[in-house]
Design an enzyme around this catalytic site. Structure first.
Site, PDB file in Angstrom:
ATOM      1  N   CYS A  38       0.843  -1.187   0.000  1.00  0.00           N
ATOM      2  CA  CYS A  38       0.000   0.000   0.000  1.00  0.00           C
ATOM      3  C   CYS A  38       0.889   1.252   0.000  1.00  0.00           C
ATOM      4  O   CYS A  38       1.931   1.279   0.652  1.00  0.00           O
ATOM      5  CB  CYS A  38      -0.930   0.104   1.203  1.00  0.00           C
ATOM      6  SG  CYS A  38      -2.071  -1.271   1.369  1.00  0.00           S
ATOM      7  N   LYS A  97      11.438 -14.223 -12.923  1.00  0.00           N
ATOM      8  CA  LYS A  97      11.077 -13.054 -13.751  1.00  0.00           C
ATOM      9  C   LYS A  97       9.940 -13.420 -14.703  1.00  0.00           C
ATOM     10  O   LYS A  97       9.000 -12.665 -14.882  1.00  0.00           O
ATOM     11  CB  LYS A  97      12.267 -12.561 -14.584  1.00  0.00           C
ATOM     12  CG  LYS A  97      13.371 -11.828 -13.877  1.00  0.00           C
ATOM     13  CD  LYS A  97      13.026 -10.457 -13.380  1.00  0.00           C
ATOM     14  CE  LYS A  97      12.416 -10.494 -12.029  1.00  0.00           C
ATOM     15  NZ  LYS A  97      13.161 -10.445 -10.851  1.00  0.00           N
ATOM     16  N   HIS A 134      16.425 -35.769 -12.107  1.00  0.00           N
ATOM     17  CA  HIS A 134      15.670 -36.262 -10.950  1.00  0.00           C
ATOM     18  C   HIS A 134      14.233 -35.763 -10.959  1.00  0.00           C
ATOM     19  O   HIS A 134      13.637 -35.617  -9.896  1.00  0.00           O
ATOM     20  CB  HIS A 134      16.378 -35.865  -9.655  1.00  0.00           C
ATOM     21  CG  HIS A 134      17.771 -36.408  -9.579  1.00  0.00           C
ATOM     22  ND1 HIS A 134      18.036 -37.741  -9.334  1.00  0.00           N
ATOM     23  CD2 HIS A 134      18.960 -35.814  -9.767  1.00  0.00           C
ATOM     24  CE1 HIS A 134      19.354 -37.932  -9.364  1.00  0.00           C
ATOM     25  NE2 HIS A 134      19.931 -36.766  -9.618  1.00  0.00           N
ATOM     26  N   ARG A 137       3.702  -0.140  -4.914  1.00  0.00           N
ATOM     27  CA  ARG A 137       3.454  -0.722  -3.586  1.00  0.00           C
ATOM     28  C   ARG A 137       2.098  -1.440  -3.510  1.00  0.00           C
ATOM     29  O   ARG A 137       1.778  -2.061  -2.496  1.00  0.00           O
ATOM     30  CB  ARG A 137       3.478   0.385  -2.514  1.00  0.00           C
ATOM     31  CG  ARG A 137       4.774   1.163  -2.487  1.00  0.00           C
ATOM     32  CD  ARG A 137       4.736   2.208  -1.396  1.00  0.00           C
ATOM     33  NE  ARG A 137       4.588   1.602  -0.089  1.00  0.00           N
ATOM     34  CZ  ARG A 137       5.554   1.096   0.624  1.00  0.00           C
ATOM     35  NH1 ARG A 137       6.782   1.125   0.161  1.00  0.00           N
ATOM     36  NH2 ARG A 137       5.318   0.561   1.795  1.00  0.00           N
ATOM     37  N   LYS A 186       5.782  -4.397  -4.875  1.00  0.00           N
ATOM     38  CA  LYS A 186       7.239  -4.303  -4.821  1.00  0.00           C
ATOM     39  C   LYS A 186       7.763  -4.451  -3.409  1.00  0.00           C
ATOM     40  O   LYS A 186       8.810  -5.024  -3.168  1.00  0.00           O
ATOM     41  CB  LYS A 186       7.688  -2.969  -5.404  1.00  0.00           C
ATOM     42  CG  LYS A 186       9.178  -2.833  -5.442  1.00  0.00           C
ATOM     43  CD  LYS A 186       9.641  -2.244  -6.734  1.00  0.00           C
ATOM     44  CE  LYS A 186      11.117  -2.483  -6.947  1.00  0.00           C
ATOM     45  NZ  LYS A 186      11.390  -3.804  -7.488  1.00  0.00           N
ATOM     46  N   GLU A 216       6.614 -13.928 -12.770  1.00  0.00           N
ATOM     47  CA  GLU A 216       6.098 -12.679 -12.198  1.00  0.00           C
ATOM     48  C   GLU A 216       5.353 -11.825 -13.213  1.00  0.00           C
ATOM     49  O   GLU A 216       4.300 -11.293 -12.908  1.00  0.00           O
ATOM     50  CB  GLU A 216       7.267 -11.815 -11.676  1.00  0.00           C
ATOM     51  CG  GLU A 216       7.788 -12.196 -10.335  1.00  0.00           C
ATOM     52  CD  GLU A 216       8.932 -11.274  -9.920  1.00  0.00           C
ATOM     53  OE1 GLU A 216       8.912 -10.793  -8.786  1.00  0.00           O
ATOM     54  OE2 GLU A 216       9.861 -11.039 -10.738  1.00  0.00           O
ATOM     55  N   GLU A 254      16.362 -17.078 -10.854  1.00  0.00           N
ATOM     56  CA  GLU A 254      15.941 -15.690 -11.045  1.00  0.00           C
ATOM     57  C   GLU A 254      15.268 -15.512 -12.408  1.00  0.00           C
ATOM     58  O   GLU A 254      14.259 -14.819 -12.522  1.00  0.00           O
ATOM     59  CB  GLU A 254      17.167 -14.766 -10.894  1.00  0.00           C
ATOM     60  CG  GLU A 254      16.940 -13.308 -11.158  1.00  0.00           C
ATOM     61  CD  GLU A 254      15.893 -12.630 -10.261  1.00  0.00           C
ATOM     62  OE1 GLU A 254      15.430 -13.241  -9.288  1.00  0.00           O
ATOM     63  OE2 GLU A 254      15.531 -11.487 -10.578  1.00  0.00           O
ATOM     64  N   TRP A 303      -2.952  -2.571  -1.619  1.00  0.00           N
ATOM     65  CA  TRP A 303      -2.672  -3.983  -1.876  1.00  0.00           C
ATOM     66  C   TRP A 303      -3.426  -4.715  -0.774  1.00  0.00           C
ATOM     67  O   TRP A 303      -3.068  -4.634   0.395  1.00  0.00           O
ATOM     68  CB  TRP A 303      -1.176  -4.266  -1.783  1.00  0.00           C
ATOM     69  CG  TRP A 303      -0.804  -5.641  -2.195  1.00  0.00           C
ATOM     70  CD1 TRP A 303      -0.517  -6.094  -3.456  1.00  0.00           C
ATOM     71  CD2 TRP A 303      -0.632  -6.786  -1.329  1.00  0.00           C
ATOM     72  NE1 TRP A 303      -0.211  -7.426  -3.429  1.00  0.00           N
ATOM     73  CE2 TRP A 303      -0.276  -7.872  -2.158  1.00  0.00           C
ATOM     74  CE3 TRP A 303      -0.768  -6.997   0.035  1.00  0.00           C
ATOM     75  CZ2 TRP A 303      -0.037  -9.153  -1.633  1.00  0.00           C
ATOM     76  CZ3 TRP A 303      -0.537  -8.262   0.547  1.00  0.00           C
ATOM     77  CH2 TRP A 303      -0.167  -9.325  -0.289  1.00  0.00           C
ATOM     78  N   ASN A 325      -1.302   1.889   5.845  1.00  0.00           N
ATOM     79  CA  ASN A 325      -0.503   0.833   5.210  1.00  0.00           C
ATOM     80  C   ASN A 325      -0.035  -0.069   6.347  1.00  0.00           C
ATOM     81  O   ASN A 325       0.679   0.375   7.231  1.00  0.00           O
ATOM     82  CB  ASN A 325       0.685   1.492   4.484  1.00  0.00           C
ATOM     83  CG  ASN A 325       1.798   0.518   4.130  1.00  0.00           C
ATOM     84  OD1 ASN A 325       2.945   0.896   4.011  1.00  0.00           O
ATOM     85  ND2 ASN A 325       1.476  -0.741   3.941  1.00  0.00           N
ATOM     86  N   GLY A 326      -0.470  -1.334   6.329  1.00  0.00           N
ATOM     87  CA  GLY A 326      -0.068  -2.253   7.390  1.00  0.00           C
ATOM     88  C   GLY A 326      -1.211  -3.173   7.755  1.00  0.00           C
ATOM     89  O   GLY A 326      -2.179  -3.313   7.011  1.00  0.00           O
TER      90      GLY A 326
END
Ligand code: G6P
Length: 615
Positions: free
Chosen positions: A2, A492, A511, A27, A610, A495, A488, A75, A101-102
């Site tokens: 947020c 990417k 395996h 955010r 983010k 995401e 990574e 968010w 925010n929280g």
């Protein structure tokens, strides 16, 4: 998560807040809203969707005027993203408006008590509970808004960055912080409130960053009064001068922040080692390490804690530290580490890696490590962030603001900083010779140019992206230093393009993942020279025999893999230990182009944020 913005001064607050919210959308972006004080009433405009939807709604309904206001981009934590749950929220009387925010963890019991006292709720949020708690205290104890906020916050458990104002006293905004970031921009006779400095950087370079459990009363045209939430003690606010500029947080001609940030990597890596890497003097200069050299040199073990992409940088660092320093390294997901009663001793050095410096799990892992007596060193990008303040010492990556939700330049600059630390320590302990040290430094100094050269593969990578944009699965393989790069690369792609992707150590393919390979399956293989090159060539052969489509990232001039692969992307040769700084680049570009071709919102992928300030 947020983003919060507030303004009090002589300007029209609406455009200031709206633009600020756009900058904070990294955010969270599932709903947005603004509340403005206007001639005795609070005007509210909020909606499900992005800040652009809020702008459209405000245009349709008529933009409200007012020189004091608060805004929020959300968010969702409590309650699905919809108009009712969007912030700001009112208190029952309609006098107070709040953004938050929280998470208020004990909101359910407070809500029940308030319902019993006749309060009504119109959303599923914990925030609406908080604003009514503040109102309840204000009315019952007959105190001013600031005092009511303070008393209420002493009753809540959880995390918050809040801004609240009172329709009946519209000359102040009360803010407070615990766990989530909150900055106050100090202008001439005007103040800005925001989750970070980006919403106000064009108006002022002066900012106060509140510490945890601090609150402030921001008075129109006057001053900022900071106090401790628990003890009520006044605090002398420290006004910092910010180095950030507006250009850094705008797209600068690129279609997306992610692409801009990919292209910024040569400069960002240079900024990371600037002033630290001193080849002529034969040294690496890092005050945070030098001041605590004893801690590092006496350590029996290094524990790295991080989340997401920063965790992948930690894995690369594990290989580098163990190779150069011959010290055991463990890399931990902060979220697992903090809850599993880990063995931590005073002989451990804990390195916490975080771009934002606000990730809740990483912050909790740091606090736990400190309690157990370990020395904690932070590697952060955001200057003045919670993690940079919570750690005993640290080193900034100096990558500049990273806005795209998918992390790119933060990753390569984290690896750069961690490499510098490892080299410095290995040299101090004599684990590497002077000439090895010198060679590494000289090679590191060539990396920005080599990244620049790697970026020239962009158009070629885009043609490969076009072929595989409709894939439903993708496998990424790498070994040694490039195994974390495979992880990574897969992250990417997941995401931003929503294609299922997995990263694996190349040898582990046998395996399990090998069962997935058929002619539909693109397999990205990092197969640079040196290291385990021959072994990777064998892995490539195994994929080929099962008709998988191979996209290989190879060293310039490679012959063996190139013969077998369907597509080859060349990167310049460098020291094996530094290859992740190059091999990562085409994987970033590949996921970027695929996401754009699939019509995905690259900078704001669904469900992500983010900065993950909730656990
Ligand atoms: C979120 C972001 C990732 C990031 C991770 C850790 O998930 O979307 O890009 O890697 O958080 O964030 P940090 O700021 O601690 O590096």
């Amino acid at each position: 998560m947020c983003g919060i913005v507030g303004y009090i001064g002589a300007r029209e607050a609406f455009p200031v807040i709206l633009k600020g919210l756009e900058r904070l959308e990294y955010r969270g972006y599932d709903s947005a809203g603004i509340a403005l004080y206007n001639k005795g009433i609070i005007e509210l405009c909020k909606t499900k969707g992005k800040v652009a939807d809020l702008r459209a709604k405000a245009d349709k309904e008529g933009v409200v005027n007012g020189s004091i206001g608060i805004g929020h981009t959300r968010w969702a934590t409590h309650g699905e993203p919809n108009d009712q749950n969007a912030h700001p929220h009112y208190s029952n009387s309609g006098d107070l408006a709040i953004i938050h925010n929280g998470i208020i963890e004990n909101y359910a019991s407070i809500k029940e008590a308030l319902i019993n006292r006749g309060y009504e709720f119109h959303s599923d949020t914990d925030t609406e509970v908080l604003v009514n708690l503040i109102e309840d205290v204000k009315t019952n104890e007959n105190v001013k808004l600031g005092k009511a906020v303070q008393i209420a916050l002493n009753q809540v458990v959880g995390a918050y960055a809040i801004a609240v104002f009172d329709r009946t006293k519209p000359d102040e905004i009360v803010v407070a912080k615990l766990g989530s970031p909150l900055a106050i921009g100090v202008g001439e006779d005007e103040f800005f409130i925001a989750s970070d400095a980006s919403p106000f950087i064009e108006y002022t370079n002066n900012a106060i960053y509140l510490e945890d459990e601090q609150m402030a009363i921001v008075k129109r045209g006057r001053d900022v009064r900071v106090r401790q939430v628990r003890s009520d003690k006044p605090v002398n606010p420290y006004v910092q001068e910010l180095k950030m500029n507006l250009e850094q947080i705008e797209k600068g001609g690129y279609d997306h922040f992610m692409l801009k940030e990919i292209y910024e990597q040569p400069e960002a890596i240079k900024d990371t080692y600037r002033g630290r890497l001193r080849i002529n003097d034969g040294i690496v200069k890092m005050a945070g390490v030098e001041d605590n050299l004893g801690k590092f040199l006496n350590a029996k073990r290094i524990i790295i804690v991080a989340c997401g992409t920063s965790w992948h940088a930690g894995l690369v660092a594990e290989y580098i530290f163990e190779e150069l320093m011959r010290i055991p390294v463990e890399v931990e997901y902060a979220s697992e580490f903090r809850y599993r009663n880990p063995v931590i001793t005073q002989d451990d050095v804990v390195i916490a890696i975080s771009q934002s410096g606000e990730t809740a799990d990483t912050l909790a892992a740091i606090k736990l490590s400190k309690e157990k007596g370990a020395f904690v060193f932070g590697v952060c990008n955001v200057v003045g962030s919670s993690i940079s303040r919570e750690t005993h010492a640290g080193a900034y990556t100096h990558a500049g603001p990273e806005i795209g939700v998918a992390s790119t330049k933060a990753f390569t600059t984290q690896i750069t900083v961690l490499t510098l630390i490892a080299l410095k320590l290995a040299k101090s302990t004599g684990k590497i010779t002077h000439s090895e040290f010198h060679n590494y430094l000289a090679e590191l100094e060539t990396i920005p140019v080599k990244v620049q050269e790697t970026l020239k593969t962009d158009a070629h990578v885009a043609t490969i992206a076009d072929i595989y944009k409709d894939a439903t699965n993708c496998l990424y393989l790498g070994r040694g230093y490039n195994f974390p790069v495979a992880l990574e690369g897969a992250l990417k792609l997941k995401e931003i393009s929503y294609i299922h992707a997995e990263g694996y150590p190349a040898a582990e393919m046998k395996h399990g993942p090998i069962a997935l390979i058929d002619e539909q399956m693109p397999v990205v293989v990092i197969a640079t020279k040196k290291g385990h090159y021959e072994k990777v060539v064998s892995n490539v052969q195994e994929i080929k025999s099962r008709k998988g489509k191979i996209i290989a990232v190879v060293t310039q001039g490679d012959k063996d893999v190139s013969k077998l692969a369907d597509h080859v992307i060349e990167v310049p040769e460098t020291h094996e230990l530094l290859t992740p700084l190059l091999t990562t680049i085409p994987l970033q570009l590949l996921s970027y182009h695929i996401a754009v071709m699939r019509g995905c919102n690259v900078d704001q992928p669904r469900n992500l944020a983010k900065s993950v300030t909730v656990e």
